[in-house]
Design a protein around this motif. Structure first.
Motif: not given
Length: 299
Positions: A244-259, A290-299
């Motif tokens: 068993i190998r797992n990971e959960v994470a929040v990925v944050e690009f500058p000026g974008e919503y976290p995923v 990559t598919e879910l990345r979107r800029p923050l509203l107003g950014a």
């Protein structure tokens, strides 16, 4: 999303593992990618994440003083390759620092001490309050190790893990079965991360503490390996036991919503190190994020 999901399935197949993934953009829209993301899976050391949040919740409620110090004798602790268990002499740490060690280096000994301080009931209450009905934590690492020794008919934890690593033996142990082990679903883990990240679970102070600690995780060989870019934050928690190998994470690009992304795998081989599966976890996460990345509203 079928093309994206097909690409993720191909990554798991190429790595010789079964894989389950869920990712969601933390913007309240419910936008998601799922590859069998609602199937129950073994949580392994990812259980330390809800335990950590339950600890922070107890701090918020005034039930635990995070600065209070405890002295732990390593020889009395749960075995593990990191943290207190590898030390020679008694260690005195604050409860808060024990929780940090539990998360950043997946310290088994620290985790069992924290669980003793928080109580399994507090973890169960947290999961119930968030409606995570498919997630359950049955105990700590020491409980898991006792089960491994029993299931492998060995005498020590070291012997049990040696048995698990033997590819000539087809071990069927309860630690591999989400019906018997601590378990969750990838979807519930991303829902949990979303709730924590958006401040719906803890005070502002404790929310920021969770974010800061998770960004300091030492292990960079899974999800973080797919985002080696300046300014990109990966706040994660790994989990590993045998195949068993797992990971959960929040990925944050500058000026974008976290995923939030959760990847759980079960390998075809039991080798203690399987870098191809670790890399597949990162690549599957990269495709989804990559598919879910979107800029923050107003950014």
């Amino acid at each position: 999303m079928s093309a994206v999901e097909d690409r993720i399935r191909a990554v798991f197949a190429d790595a010789g593992c079964s894989g389950w993934l869920h990712a969601r953009r933390c913007d309240g829209t419910g936008t998601e990618i799922s590859v069998d993301g609602r199937a129950r899976v073994v949580i392994a050391s990812v259980y330390k994440l809800p335990l950590f949040v339950a600890f922070c919740r107890a701090v918020d409620a005034g039930r635990i003083d995070p600065a209070a110090r405890l002295t732990i004798t390593p020889s009395d602790c749960t075995p593990g390759p990191t943290g207190i268990a590898v030390m020679c002499d008694p260690v005195t740490m604050s409860r808060r620092d024990l929780s940090i060690s539990m998360m950043t280096v997946s310290d088994n000994a620290a985790a069992d001490v924290v669980l003793g301080e928080v109580g399994l009931g507090a973890v169960e209450e947290l999961l119930a309050d968030l409606g995570l009905t498919e997630t359950r934590v049955l105990g700590g690492t020491a409980d898991q190790h006792r089960g491994l020794v029993r299931d492998t008919d060995t005498h020590t934890t070291a012997e049990a893990f040696a048995a698990l690593a033997d590819n000539d033996e087809a071990w069927s142990v309860s630690a591999y079965d989400p019906s018997y082990a601590s378990a969750t679903t990838p979807e519930e883990m991303t829902r949990f991360l979303d709730a924590v990240w958006t401040g719906a679970v803890l005070s502002a102070e404790q929310t920021e503490f969770v974010r800061t600690v998770m960004r300091k995780q030492a292990w960079q060989h899974r999800i973080a390996s797919a985002f080696p870019h300046s300014g990109v934050s990966v706040a994660g928690k790994t989990g590993t036991i045998g195949v068993i190998r797992n990971e959960v994470a929040v990925v944050e690009f500058p000026g974008e919503y976290p995923v939030a992304v959760a990847v759980f795998t079960r390998a075809a081989r039991a080798d203690p190190m399987l870098p191809v599966v670790d890399a597949a976890i990162g690549e599957a996460a990269r495709i989804a994020v990559t598919e879910l990345r979107r800029p923050l509203l107003g950014a």
